[in-house]
Design a protein around this motif. Structure first.
Motif, PDB file in Angstrom:
ATOM      1  N   ASN A   1       0.831  -1.208   0.000  1.00  0.00           N
ATOM      2  CA  ASN A   1       0.000   0.000   0.000  1.00  0.00           C
ATOM      3  C   ASN A   1       0.861   1.251   0.000  1.00  0.00           C
ATOM      4  OD1 ASN A   1      -2.338  -1.510   0.004  1.00  0.00           O
ATOM      5  ND2 ASN A   1      -2.646  -1.373   2.223  1.00  0.00           N
ATOM      6  N   THR A   2       1.952   1.238   0.749  1.00  0.00           N
ATOM      7  CA  THR A   2       2.864   2.381   0.794  1.00  0.00           C
ATOM      8  C   THR A   2       3.476   2.624  -0.582  1.00  0.00           C
ATOM      9  OG1 THR A   2       3.380   1.858   3.100  1.00  0.00           O
ATOM     10  CG2 THR A   2       4.885   3.351   1.960  1.00  0.00           C
ATOM     11  N   ILE A   3       3.906   1.557  -1.245  1.00  0.00           N
ATOM     12  CA  ILE A   3       4.494   1.686  -2.586  1.00  0.00           C
ATOM     13  C   ILE A   3       3.466   2.249  -3.561  1.00  0.00           C
ATOM     14  CG2 ILE A   3       5.373   0.357  -4.550  1.00  0.00           C
ATOM     15  CD1 ILE A   3       6.729  -1.489  -2.484  1.00  0.00           C
ATOM     16  N   ARG A   4       2.220   1.775  -3.499  1.00  0.00           N
ATOM     17  CA  ARG A   4       1.164   2.285  -4.393  1.00  0.00           C
ATOM     18  C   ARG A   4       0.938   3.778  -4.166  1.00  0.00           C
ATOM     19  NH1 ARG A   4      -2.496  -2.402  -2.994  1.00  0.00           N
ATOM     20  NH2 ARG A   4      -1.827  -4.039  -4.399  1.00  0.00           N
ATOM     21  N   GLN A   5       0.907   4.188  -2.899  1.00  0.00           N
ATOM     22  CA  GLN A   5       0.692   5.600  -2.595  1.00  0.00           C
ATOM     23  C   GLN A   5       1.843   6.450  -3.128  1.00  0.00           C
ATOM     24  OE1 GLN A   5       0.115   5.744   1.633  1.00  0.00           O
ATOM     25  NE2 GLN A   5      -1.991   4.970   1.527  1.00  0.00           N
ATOM     26  N   GLN A   6       3.081   5.960  -2.996  1.00  0.00           N
ATOM     27  CA  GLN A   6       4.229   6.701  -3.511  1.00  0.00           C
ATOM     28  C   GLN A   6       4.165   6.811  -5.033  1.00  0.00           C
ATOM     29  OE1 GLN A   6       7.604   4.566  -1.967  1.00  0.00           O
ATOM     30  NE2 GLN A   6       7.498   5.563   0.055  1.00  0.00           N
ATOM     31  N   GLU A   7       3.781   5.714  -5.693  1.00  0.00           N
ATOM     32  CA  GLU A   7       3.673   5.740  -7.156  1.00  0.00           C
ATOM     33  C   GLU A   7       2.588   6.710  -7.599  1.00  0.00           C
ATOM     34  OE1 GLU A   7       3.022   1.631  -8.154  1.00  0.00           O
ATOM     35  OE2 GLU A   7       5.166   1.161  -8.172  1.00  0.00           O
TER      36      GLU A   7
ATOM     37  N   ALA B   1       1.581   9.360  -5.962  1.00  0.00           N
ATOM     38  CA  ALA B   1       2.071  10.712  -5.703  1.00  0.00           C
ATOM     39  C   ALA B   1       3.041  11.147  -6.797  1.00  0.00           C
ATOM     40  CB  ALA B   1       2.737  10.773  -4.326  1.00  0.00           C
ATOM     41  N   GLU B   2       3.921  10.221  -7.243  1.00  0.00           N
ATOM     42  CA  GLU B   2       4.869  10.540  -8.324  1.00  0.00           C
ATOM     43  C   GLU B   2       4.134  10.840  -9.616  1.00  0.00           C
ATOM     44  OE1 GLU B   2       7.647   7.323  -8.658  1.00  0.00           O
ATOM     45  OE2 GLU B   2       8.544   7.710  -6.697  1.00  0.00           O
ATOM     46  N   LYS B   3       3.085  10.084  -9.922  1.00  0.00           N
ATOM     47  CA  LYS B   3       2.309  10.324 -11.146  1.00  0.00           C
ATOM     48  C   LYS B   3       1.651  11.694 -11.089  1.00  0.00           C
ATOM     49  CE  LYS B   3       1.145   5.605 -12.516  1.00  0.00           C
ATOM     50  NZ  LYS B   3       0.047   4.633 -12.692  1.00  0.00           N
ATOM     51  N   GLU B   4       1.097  12.049  -9.941  1.00  0.00           N
ATOM     52  CA  GLU B   4       0.442  13.357  -9.792  1.00  0.00           C
ATOM     53  C   GLU B   4       1.450  14.490  -9.955  1.00  0.00           C
ATOM     54  OE1 GLU B   4      -1.717  13.479  -6.113  1.00  0.00           O
ATOM     55  OE2 GLU B   4      -3.101  11.890  -6.738  1.00  0.00           O
ATOM     56  N   GLU B   5       2.659  14.305  -9.412  1.00  0.00           N
ATOM     57  CA  GLU B   5       3.693  15.332  -9.542  1.00  0.00           C
ATOM     58  C   GLU B   5       4.087  15.506 -11.001  1.00  0.00           C
ATOM     59  OE1 GLU B   5       7.124  14.836  -7.060  1.00  0.00           O
ATOM     60  OE2 GLU B   5       5.893  14.554  -5.257  1.00  0.00           O
TER      61      GLU B   5
END
Length: 70
Positions: A53-59, A61-65
């Motif tokens: 779940n942490t990895i998905r959230q980071q991915e 966030a990176e896509k949104e950035e």
């Protein structure tokens, strides 16, 4: 010592075989319910789920950035 006479009279055979009928029987106990998964395995699966779940959230966030910078 005074002998106590019992109601059952002991009989020993004069010939033949002497047999003793002391039959042991099985005693049934309550069944123990064992978990399908061990406590340790459940902890490991939970840790793995949290990590995924942490990895998905980071991915995400990176896509949104990336989308905001383009």
């Amino acid at each position: 010592m005074a002998e106590v006479k019992s109601m059952i009279r002991e009989v020993l055979p004069k010939q033949g075989q002497l047999s003793v009928e002391d039959v042991t029987t099985m005693v049934l106990c309550k069944p123990k319910l064992l978990p399908l998964k061990s406590f340790t395995l459940e902890k490991l699966e939970k840790m793995q789920q949290v990590a995924q779940n942490t990895i998905r959230q980071q991915e995400m966030a990176e896509k949104e950035e990336r989308q905001m910078t383009h």
